[in-house]
Design a protein around this motif. Structure first.
Motif, PDB file in Angstrom:
ATOM      1  N   SER A 721       8.694   0.933 -10.182  1.00 33.62           N
ATOM      2  CA  SER A 721       8.552   2.233  -9.538  1.00 33.62           C
ATOM      3  C   SER A 721       9.522   3.204 -10.172  1.00 33.62           C
ATOM      4  O   SER A 721      10.715   2.912 -10.280  1.00 33.62           O
ATOM      5  CB  SER A 721       8.829   2.114  -8.031  1.00 33.62           C
ATOM      6  N   GLN A 722       8.991   4.359 -10.596  1.00 36.18           N
ATOM      7  CA  GLN A 722       9.825   5.352 -11.269  1.00 36.18           C
ATOM      8  C   GLN A 722       9.632   6.712 -10.630  1.00 36.18           C
ATOM      9  O   GLN A 722       8.579   7.030 -10.068  1.00 36.18           O
ATOM     10  CB  GLN A 722       9.474   5.428 -12.757  1.00 36.18           C
ATOM     11  N   GLY A 723      10.694   7.535 -10.772  1.00 41.81           N
ATOM     12  CA  GLY A 723      10.604   8.900 -10.276  1.00 41.81           C
ATOM     13  C   GLY A 723      10.486   8.927  -8.770  1.00 41.81           C
ATOM     14  O   GLY A 723      11.124   8.154  -8.058  1.00 41.81           O
ATOM     15  N   ALA A 724       9.646   9.837  -8.282  1.00 40.00           N
ATOM     16  CA  ALA A 724       9.528  10.039  -6.834  1.00 40.00           C
ATOM     17  C   ALA A 724       8.338   9.310  -6.247  1.00 40.00           C
ATOM     18  O   ALA A 724       7.824   9.703  -5.202  1.00 40.00           O
ATOM     19  CB  ALA A 724       9.434  11.540  -6.540  1.00 40.00           C
ATOM     20  N   ALA A 725       7.871   8.264  -6.902  1.00 41.07           N
ATOM     21  CA  ALA A 725       6.744   7.487  -6.379  1.00 41.07           C
ATOM     22  C   ALA A 725       7.139   6.766  -5.104  1.00 41.07           C
ATOM     23  O   ALA A 725       8.313   6.460  -4.887  1.00 41.07           O
ATOM     24  CB  ALA A 725       6.280   6.483  -7.434  1.00 41.07           C
ATOM     25  N   ARG A 726       6.181   6.473  -4.276  1.00 42.04           N
ATOM     26  CA  ARG A 726       6.449   5.812  -3.003  1.00 42.04           C
ATOM     27  C   ARG A 726       5.680   4.502  -2.937  1.00 42.04           C
ATOM     28  O   ARG A 726       4.468   4.455  -3.156  1.00 42.04           O
ATOM     29  CB  ARG A 726       6.060   6.716  -1.843  1.00 42.04           C
ATOM     30  N   LEU A 727       6.397   3.431  -2.580  1.00 42.86           N
ATOM     31  CA  LEU A 727       5.825   2.083  -2.548  1.00 42.86           C
ATOM     32  C   LEU A 727       6.088   1.456  -1.189  1.00 42.86           C
ATOM     33  O   LEU A 727       7.210   1.501  -0.677  1.00 42.86           O
ATOM     34  CB  LEU A 727       6.457   1.221  -3.647  1.00 42.86           C
ATOM     35  N   GLN A 728       5.057   0.833  -0.633  1.00 43.85           N
ATOM     36  CA  GLN A 728       5.225   0.051   0.584  1.00 43.85           C
ATOM     37  C   GLN A 728       4.365  -1.200   0.454  1.00 43.85           C
ATOM     38  O   GLN A 728       3.150  -1.123   0.319  1.00 43.85           O
ATOM     39  CB  GLN A 728       4.817   0.843   1.822  1.00 43.85           C
ATOM     40  N   VAL A 729       5.054  -2.370   0.487  1.00 43.54           N
ATOM     41  CA  VAL A 729       4.375  -3.651   0.343  1.00 43.54           C
ATOM     42  C   VAL A 729       4.773  -4.528   1.523  1.00 43.54           C
ATOM     43  O   VAL A 729       5.952  -4.610   1.870  1.00 43.54           O
ATOM     44  CB  VAL A 729       4.756  -4.351  -0.981  1.00 43.54           C
ATOM     45  N   GLU A 730       3.780  -5.198   2.113  1.00 45.65           N
ATOM     46  CA  GLU A 730       4.092  -6.123   3.192  1.00 45.65           C
ATOM     47  C   GLU A 730       3.111  -7.277   3.163  1.00 45.65           C
ATOM     48  O   GLU A 730       2.012  -7.183   2.626  1.00 45.65           O
ATOM     49  CB  GLU A 730       4.046  -5.414   4.542  1.00 45.65           C
ATOM     50  N   ARG A 731       3.622  -8.398   3.732  1.00 42.79           N
ATOM     51  CA  ARG A 731       2.794  -9.615   3.812  1.00 42.79           C
ATOM     52  C   ARG A 731       2.156  -9.935   2.467  1.00 42.79           C
ATOM     53  O   ARG A 731       0.945 -10.072   2.321  1.00 42.79           O
ATOM     54  CB  ARG A 731       1.716  -9.457   4.882  1.00 42.79           C
ATOM     55  N   SER A 732       3.005 -10.089   1.452  1.00 39.97           N
ATOM     56  CA  SER A 732       2.530 -10.306   0.092  1.00 39.97           C
ATOM     57  C   SER A 732       3.357 -11.383  -0.593  1.00 39.97           C
ATOM     58  O   SER A 732       4.349 -11.882  -0.041  1.00 39.97           O
ATOM     59  CB  SER A 732       2.589  -8.995  -0.713  1.00 39.97           C
ATOM     60  N   ILE A 733       2.926 -11.734  -1.801  1.00 38.27           N
ATOM     61  CA  ILE A 733       3.644 -12.719  -2.614  1.00 38.27           C
ATOM     62  C   ILE A 733       3.931 -12.075  -3.958  1.00 38.27           C
ATOM     63  O   ILE A 733       3.017 -11.658  -4.675  1.00 38.27           O
ATOM     64  CB  ILE A 733       2.806 -13.997  -2.808  1.00 38.27           C
ATOM     65  N   ILE A 734       5.217 -11.957  -4.290  1.00 33.23           N
ATOM     66  CA  ILE A 734       5.650 -11.472  -5.604  1.00 33.23           C
ATOM     67  C   ILE A 734       6.549 -12.557  -6.172  1.00 33.23           C
ATOM     68  O   ILE A 734       7.694 -12.717  -5.739  1.00 33.23           O
ATOM     69  CB  ILE A 734       6.394 -10.130  -5.504  1.00 33.23           C
ATOM     70  N   ALA A 735       6.013 -13.322  -7.107  1.00 36.43           N
ATOM     71  CA  ALA A 735       6.761 -14.491  -7.583  1.00 36.43           C
ATOM     72  C   ALA A 735       6.320 -14.840  -8.993  1.00 36.43           C
ATOM     73  O   ALA A 735       5.192 -14.536  -9.407  1.00 36.43           O
ATOM     74  CB  ALA A 735       6.516 -15.678  -6.653  1.00 36.43           C
ATOM     75  N   GLY A 736       7.244 -15.484  -9.720  1.00 40.02           N
ATOM     76  CA  GLY A 736       6.925 -15.955 -11.055  1.00 40.02           C
ATOM     77  C   GLY A 736       6.996 -14.885 -12.119  1.00 40.02           C
ATOM     78  O   GLY A 736       6.416 -15.040 -13.197  1.00 40.02           O
TER      79      GLY A 736
END
Length: 826
Positions: A721-736
């Protein structure tokens, strides 16, 4: 008495003739007496034979430039072997009287009533129109000749013929019809008694037809059924400046000798036609004298026919004709109408037909139209002309395959529409194809009307993969409607088996299989023709199996998808095979375009190419619906070469559920690159390989991404995520991911990634304790690394997304993106 006047009395006379005729010819000829009239030699002035006494013909009588009249109740006694000959310019009138039961009798001058005792009544070509009516004639035809041999029009009516040593009648072809027309019109009175040929009493029970001229029949005529077959031993050619037609009436039987047949249409100046007008209860039979395959030549309908006069075969059986090299019926005329017709025992093809004539021909064929032929197919002569169907044509199931001998081209200035109906099977010669529309020749339409139980089948004649080219739908095709088509074995010379240009239409319920390469190639503008929402119905689903390339090629040709469309919402469903695009796919249109993608779609791209939403101020977006078919998949055509991924620019949107992106490669590969626009997705899967590239990158103000139940792994960086971007992540898998699970740079907003499993039950690894008002601590949970600017508490402890216990890692203060301060401690 004029013979025409007899028609009004024929009904009463016929019954009497039938009763008395059976005995009258048996009356023995009286012995010759001195008072009898005797005839021999030439008659050169008008002469009438009356009934005062018997007339004995002692030697051949030849009538020259005069009329011989034989009146009522006359008995003519013929000596052995003698004949009466009417020369050119002369005339014969045999005039019995039906009102008084006074027929003329011509019988042997002998008490021995043997067949073939005397010669003939022979009327030579060029004679004046003659007449034989109310006559009983017996015992002629010596040495196998016809008892009455007619070369000039001679009208027969109320004639009883018996005991010929050959055939009872013989006609030059061009005079047969008018000679028997009066008798043929007497249908209500019993036609087989009007000219009673007494089948079984002659050595040859047939009417002989002489066809030894260059052109035999130059005038239109009808041949009627007289309960005895016609026999032809030559080629009967029909043609003339007045467009003559030979018409066979119900019940007629034609028998052909070796090498004999019928040719309709002599040349460009002498057009001709043939009609066999049988009825269901009175069919016509065209057969050989010898009942063996190939015993006669067959029928030929030449191109020399008037387009407004149709050749026809109605309730007709054609059998035993043709050869191994020649079809029994060869139809090169523009039209051949058929109904209730059958073809049997040809040694080779039963029928070879011009493509234009297939329409009327197949319209009336039944399921048993072809019986025991050497080749059980109809040969369609598509290799003989450049443009095969310049006008609309409706082809129906023939009961056997139609063999297409070359390219079948359909195009015309008035739109040539080709209809293929349920059960029809076309088999194409090696290298041939079906070509619809042509920029120069004209426009076309293509309509396949199959059913689930009776599809329309198009395949190769040699029954091998890649033996024929397939179907080409040119841009000049206005409309395409394909319902239940079974298409196989195409792809010769590297062509797509179905090549669909810029033509409106649809394909449903079809099966494309066993292509050498691509089963289908289609222009981007017409992709809904094969991927519309009707593909969600299992009954309408197209199928693709066992093809050399298991994908559908989509030709982009530099066009944005949606340009030129009046619809603001378009929908794709899984067509049954991956869609392989040959260029970048840009979804955008003036006024905005929303493209709905249903689950199961598999979009593939070549190396360096990808998918883009919106373009230069023109908006476009995707709306995803997985249904029961799983996610929408985006990937490479060639896994080794990779592709460029999906890119979003300002004005774009990505919403819905179920998207999987994988196989992106390049110098700095990004699977999903959000450079503006909004993302709201459930079930996003970004799959990298080898720990390189970025899974999701969002950059700049206006870029907003909301994810639930996402899986992102296999990259160098999972999310950047760069600059003024907005991120919302929930109930997820970020791995590997090799370097970062989530990496935020220069972003004043806290990026919220919560209830996410990071590949370790202890949570992510946060190497920095910098004060960012997001997560002000360092933490080593063993999972993927998380940068500053990311709120990752609470994390999930497993792939079931079970929340971590407790209030947080460390007794510190953390700030959520809403800037609500909470206290946490170990």
């Amino acid at each position: 008495m004029d013979h025409v006047d007899l028609r009004a009395r024929r009904a009463a006379r016929l019954g009497l003739l039938f009763l008395l005729g059976g005995m009258a010819w048996l009356v023995a000829a009286p012995p010759a007496a001195a008072q009898n009239y005797r005839h021999c030699g030439q008659i050169s002035r008008n002469e009438t034979w009356t009934s005062l006494d018997a007339h004995i013909v002692e030697c051949e009588v030849r009538v020259r430039n005069s009329t011989l009249t034989i009146g009522p109740n006359v008995q003519v006694l013929m000596n052995e072997g003698v004949s009466i000959v009417i020369e050119p310019g002369a005339k014969l009138e045999i005039l019995g009287n039906p009102d008084t039961n006074e027929p003329v009798r011509i019988v042997p001058n002998s008490r021995d009533q043997a067949q073939g005792f005397w010669g003939q009544i022979r009327i030579l070509p060029g004679a004046e129109e003659s007449v034989i009516q109310d006559a009983i004639i017996f015992g002629g035809g010596k040495d196998g000749s016809a008892m009455i041999d007619i070369g000039a029009v001679t009208r027969l009516f109320l004639v009883d013929l018996r005991g010929s040593g050959g055939a009872p009648l013989a006609f030059d072809a061009n005079v047969l019809g008018p000679s028997l027309e009066d008798a043929g019109q007497a249908l209500s009175a019993g036609i087989c008694n009007v000219v009673a040929l007494r089948s079984g009493s002659h050595v040859q029970n047939e009417i002989r037809v002489k066809a030894d001229a260059d052109v035999d029949l130059v005038d239109s005529q009808f041949w009627h059924h007289f309960c005895m077959p016609y026999r032809i031993d030559d080629i009967l050619t029909i043609g003339g400046p007045d467009l003559p037609t030979l018409s066979l009436n119900p019940g007629v039987e034609l028998r052909f000798g070796a090498g004999a047949g019928i040719v309709a249409g002599a040349d460009a100046e002498n057009l001709g036609h043939f009609e066999a007008n049988g009825e269901e209860d009175a069919p016509i039979l065209l057969t050989g004298v010898d009942k063996t395959p190939g015993s006669w030549r067959g029928l030929e309908f030449t191109p020399y026919a008037d387009a407004n006069t149709f050749n026809s075969l109605f309730y007709t059986r054609v059998e035993y004709g043709g050869s191994a090299d020649r079809a029994m019926v060869e139809a090169r005329a523009p039209q051949l109408l058929a109904e209730g017709v059958s073809f049997a025992h040809a040694p080779g093809y039963p029928v070879a037909i011009r493509p234009e004539a297939v329409d009327g021909f197949t319209g009336g064929l039944g399921k048993d139209a072809f019986v025991a032929n050497g080749v059980q197919r109809v040969k369609v002569l598509a290799d003989e002309v450049e443009l095969d169907l310049p006008r609309s044509s409706d082809w129906k199931d023939a009961g056997v395959p139609l063999e297409i001998t070359g390219d079948l081209r359909v195009a015309g200035p008035d739109v040539a529409r080709l209809y293929l109906n349920a059960g029809l099977e076309l088999r194409f010669a090696d290298g041939a194809g079906l070509i619809l529309g042509d920029a120069q020749a004209g426009e076309a339409g293509f309509y396949v009307r199959g059913s689930r139980s009776r599809p329309v089948t198009l395949a190769g004649l040699s029954d091998r993969v890649g033996s024929w080219r397939g179907v080409t739908i040119d841009d000049a095709t206005l409309a395409v409607e394909i319902d239940h088509l079974d298409l196989s074995q195409g792809g010769a010379d590297g062509a797509a088996m179905l090549d669909w240009g810029d033509a409106e239409g649809f394909m449903a319920g079809s099966n494309l299989h066993d292509a050498a390469g691509l089963p289908l190639a289609i222009d981007l503008t017409r992709i809904t023709a094969i991927a519309s929402d009707d593909q969600l119905d299992p009954e309408q689903k197209n199928r693709y199996a066992d093809n050399g390339l298991a994908q559908i090629l989509v030709r982009v040709e530099g066009r944005r998808y949606g340009t030129g469309s009046s619809e603001r919402v378009l929908e794709w469903a899984d067509p049954g095979a991956p869609l392989a695009f040959d260029e970048d796919l840009v979804v955008a249109a003036d006024g905005g375009l929303l493209l709905r993608l249903n689950g199961g779609l598999d979009l593939r791209f070549p190396a360096g190419k990808g998918m883009q939403l919106s373009d230069a101020g023109v908006r476009g977006g995707l709306d995803l619906h997985p249904g029961q078919s799983g996610p929408v998949r985006l990937g490479p055509i060639d896994p080794a070469a990779g592709w460029a991924g999906m890119r979003m620019v300002p004005g774009s949107s990505l919403d819905g559920e179920g998207l999987r992106i994988e196989g992106v490669t390049g110098a700095a590969p990004v699977s999903l690159d959000v450079r503006g626009g909004a993302v709201s997705l459930a079930g996003l899967v970004l799959q990298g390989a080898g720990g390189t590239g970025i899974g999701l990158r969002l950059e700049g103000e206006g870029s907003q991404v909301g994810l639930t139940e996402a899986r992102i792994g296999g990259f160098a960086t999972g999310i950047e995520s760069q600059g003024a971007a907005r991120l919302q992540v929930e109930r997820s898998i970020i791995a590997g991911n090799a370097d970062w699970g989530v990496h935020s740079q220069g972003n004043p907003e806290c990026q919220l990634v919560v209830q996410t499993y990071w590949g370790s039950p202890e949570g992510p690894t946060d190497p920095s304790d910098a004060a960012d008002d997001c997560m002000d601590l360092a933490y080593d949970g063993g999972g993927d690394r998380v940068s500053d600017g990311v709120v990752w508490w609470r994390y999930a402890i497993d792939e079931a997304l079970t929340p971590a216990p407790g209030i947080g890692p460390g007794a510190i203060t953390i700030f959520l993106p809403s800037v609500v301060r909470v206290s946490a401690g170990r």
